[in-house]
Design a protein around this motif. Structure first.
Motif, PDB file in Angstrom:
ATOM      1  N   UNK A  32       0.805  -1.223   0.000  1.00 30.09           N
ATOM      2  CA  UNK A  32       0.000   0.000   0.000  1.00 30.09           C
ATOM      3  C   UNK A  32       0.839   1.273   0.000  1.00 30.09           C
ATOM      4  N   UNK A  33       1.986   1.235   0.676  1.00 32.93           N
ATOM      5  CA  UNK A  33       2.874   2.403   0.666  1.00 32.93           C
ATOM      6  C   UNK A  33       3.384   2.675  -0.745  1.00 32.93           C
ATOM      7  N   UNK A  34       3.721   1.604  -1.452  1.00 35.92           N
ATOM      8  CA  UNK A  34       4.226   1.753  -2.819  1.00 35.92           C
ATOM      9  C   UNK A  34       3.186   2.416  -3.700  1.00 35.92           C
ATOM     10  N   UNK A  35       1.970   1.888  -3.710  1.00 32.55           N
ATOM     11  CA  UNK A  35       0.964   2.419  -4.625  1.00 32.55           C
ATOM     12  C   UNK A  35       0.521   3.822  -4.224  1.00 32.55           C
ATOM     13  N   UNK A  36       0.454   4.105  -2.932  1.00 30.60           N
ATOM     14  CA  UNK A  36       0.077   5.456  -2.496  1.00 30.60           C
ATOM     15  C   UNK A  36       1.148   6.478  -2.866  1.00 30.60           C
ATOM     16  N   UNK A  37       2.409   6.048  -2.867  1.00 35.32           N
ATOM     17  CA  UNK A  37       3.505   6.963  -3.171  1.00 35.32           C
ATOM     18  C   UNK A  37       3.671   7.188  -4.666  1.00 35.32           C
ATOM     19  N   UNK A  38       3.673   6.115  -5.435  1.00 30.51           N
ATOM     20  CA  UNK A  38       3.995   6.257  -6.858  1.00 30.51           C
ATOM     21  C   UNK A  38       2.763   6.488  -7.722  1.00 30.51           C
ATOM     22  N   UNK A  39       1.595   6.027  -7.274  1.00 30.90           N
ATOM     23  CA  UNK A  39       0.352   6.299  -7.986  1.00 30.90           C
ATOM     24  C   UNK A  39       0.401   5.915  -9.445  1.00 30.90           C
ATOM     25  N   UNK A  40       0.028   6.857 -10.305  1.00 31.79           N
ATOM     26  CA  UNK A  40      -0.040   6.563 -11.735  1.00 31.79           C
ATOM     27  C   UNK A  40       1.336   6.434 -12.381  1.00 31.79           C
ATOM     28  N   UNK A  41       2.400   6.702 -11.601  1.00 29.90           N
ATOM     29  CA  UNK A  41       3.757   6.509 -12.115  1.00 29.90           C
ATOM     30  C   UNK A  41       4.224   5.061 -11.930  1.00 29.90           C
ATOM     31  N   UNK A  42       3.324   4.186 -11.492  1.00 28.58           N
ATOM     32  CA  UNK A  42       3.690   2.786 -11.233  1.00 28.58           C
ATOM     33  C   UNK A  42       4.400   2.122 -12.410  1.00 28.58           C
ATOM     34  N   UNK A  43       3.939   2.280 -13.656  1.00 27.42           N
ATOM     35  CA  UNK A  43       4.655   1.616 -14.759  1.00 27.42           C
ATOM     36  C   UNK A  43       6.129   2.010 -14.854  1.00 27.42           C
ATOM     37  N   UNK A  44       6.434   3.287 -14.618  1.00 32.04           N
ATOM     38  CA  UNK A  44       7.825   3.746 -14.650  1.00 32.04           C
ATOM     39  C   UNK A  44       8.639   3.105 -13.531  1.00 32.04           C
ATOM     40  N   UNK A  45       8.052   3.053 -12.343  1.00 31.45           N
ATOM     41  CA  UNK A  45       8.744   2.458 -11.199  1.00 31.45           C
ATOM     42  C   UNK A  45       8.963   0.974 -11.441  1.00 31.45           C
ATOM     43  N   UNK A  46       7.971   0.314 -12.018  1.00 31.06           N
ATOM     44  CA  UNK A  46       8.123  -1.100 -12.350  1.00 31.06           C
ATOM     45  C   UNK A  46       9.319  -1.313 -13.276  1.00 31.06           C
ATOM     46  N   UNK A  47       9.415  -0.508 -14.317  1.00 28.90           N
ATOM     47  CA  UNK A  47      10.525  -0.638 -15.265  1.00 28.90           C
ATOM     48  C   UNK A  47      11.861  -0.392 -14.581  1.00 28.90           C
ATOM     49  N   UNK A  48      11.890   0.577 -13.673  1.00 30.71           N
ATOM     50  CA  UNK A  48      13.127   0.912 -12.967  1.00 30.71           C
ATOM     51  C   UNK A  48      13.584  -0.227 -12.081  1.00 30.71           C
ATOM     52  N   UNK A  49      12.674  -0.790 -11.291  1.00 31.19           N
ATOM     53  CA  UNK A  49      13.089  -1.860 -10.381  1.00 31.19           C
ATOM     54  C   UNK A  49      13.421  -3.141 -11.154  1.00 31.19           C
ATOM     55  N   UNK A  50      12.755  -3.363 -12.270  1.00 27.77           N
ATOM     56  CA  UNK A  50      13.128  -4.502 -13.117  1.00 27.77           C
ATOM     57  C   UNK A  50      14.554  -4.343 -13.634  1.00 27.77           C
ATOM     58  N   UNK A  51      14.872  -3.154 -14.133  1.00 31.87           N
ATOM     59  CA  UNK A  51      16.208  -2.908 -14.690  1.00 31.87           C
ATOM     60  C   UNK A  51      17.284  -3.058 -13.625  1.00 31.87           C
ATOM     61  N   UNK A  52      17.013  -2.570 -12.430  1.00 28.52           N
ATOM     62  CA  UNK A  52      17.988  -2.690 -11.341  1.00 28.52           C
ATOM     63  C   UNK A  52      18.218  -4.154 -11.000  1.00 28.52           C
ATOM     64  N   UNK A  53      17.145  -4.922 -10.914  1.00 33.36           N
ATOM     65  CA  UNK A  53      17.286  -6.331 -10.539  1.00 33.36           C
ATOM     66  C   UNK A  53      17.931  -7.160 -11.645  1.00 33.36           C
TER      67      UNK A  53
END
Length: 215
Positions: A32-53
Motif C-alpha cells: 500500500x505504501x508503494x501504490x500510495x507513493x507512486x500512484x499513476x507513475x507505477x509503470x515507470x517504477x516497475x521498469x526501474x526496479x526490473x532494470x535494477x534487478x
C-alpha cells in the motif's frame, strides 16, 4: 503493466489488504505504501526496479515484476519463509506455476499483481545494497524513475542519499529548482558523489555537468 488511474488506488489498497495472508506481512505492509507513493507513475517504477534487478543478477532480462506478483499471489510460501528475498524470488520463478488464461484482467486485479511484484523487487534491491526495506525512500525511487537513468546510477543515488541527513523526497524539489541555494548545493553534492560512485572514472567537473543535465 497498466495505465493506472488515481481513482483506482483506494480499491487497490483494499485488495492488497484482502490478500495479506497470502503474500505475507512485508508485502501487505509496503505494498500500500508503494501504490500510495507512486500512484499513476507505477509503470515507470516497475521498469526501474526490473532494470535494477537485472543489473544485480536477481532477474533475467525476460523476468517481470508483473509475473512475480502473479506467482506470489498463487504461492504457498511467503517472503518470511526464506532467509533471503532472493531465495524467495528463485522459488517463485522456478517452483510456482500460473496459467495466464486463468488470471482476472480487471484494472484493480492487474494493478494488485503489479504492486505485489514491485514490492518484492524493491525488497530485493534493499537487500542487495545492504539496506533495510524501511530505509528505502519510495518518493526518491519514484522521482529517479522519471529520469530514465541507468540502473547503476539509480542504485548510487539511493545509496548516497541514505548516507546523508538530507530528505530524499526533496530530490523532486531540487530538480524543479524549488529549494534554497544552500539546500540545492547540498543535494547537488550528493548527486555528484552518486555519479562518481556509479562511474569511478568520472572527475568532479564531469559529474557536476552530468548533474546539471538531470534538471
Amino acid at each position: 503493466m497498466i495505465a493506472l488511474l488515481p481513482t483506482l488506488i483506494p480499491s487497490i489498497v483494499s485488495a492488497i489488504a484482502k490478500v495479506a495472508a497470502t503474500v505475507g506481512p512485508m508485502v501487505a505492509k509496503y505494498g500500500p505504501m508503494v501504490i500510495k507513493t507512486v500512484g499513476e507513475n507505477l509503470p515507470k517504477v516497475m521498469s526501474t526496479v526490473e532494470a535494477i534487478n537485472v543489473a544485480t543478477g536477481v532477474f533475467n532480462p525476460s523476468d517481470s515484476v508483473s509475473n512475480l506478483g502473479e506467482k506470489a499471489l498463487a504461492a504457498d510460501k511467503k517472503p518470511e519463509d526464506f532467509d533471503k528475498i532472493n531465495d524467495y524470488i528463485d522459488y517463485l520463478k522456478h517452483d510456482v506455476q500460473v496459467e495466464d488464461h486463468g488470471l482476472n484482467t480487471s484494472s484493480v486485479d492487474t494493478a494488485v499483481r503489479d504492486v505485489v511484484g514491485t514490492t518484492i523487487a524493491i525488497k530485493a534491491i534493499a537487500e542487495n545494497i545492504d539496506m533495510q526495506m524501511s530505509k528505502i525512500s519510495l518518493p526518491l525511487l519514484n522521482t529517479i524513475s522519471r529520469l530514465d537513468v541507468e540502473p547503476k546510477l539509480t542504485l548510487a543515488i539511493m545509496t548516497a542519499y541514505a548516507q546523508t541527513e538530507l530528505e530524499p523526497a526533496h530530490l523532486e524539489k531540487y530538480l524543479a529548482d524549488k529549494l534554497s541555494l544552500q539546500e540545492a548545493h547540498q543535494h547537488s553534492d550528493v548527486l555528484v558523489r552518486a555519479h562518481q560512485i556509479a562511474n569511478p572514472d568520472m572527475d568532479t567537473t564531469q559529474a557536476e555537468n552530468a548533474v546539471m543535465n538531470l534538471r
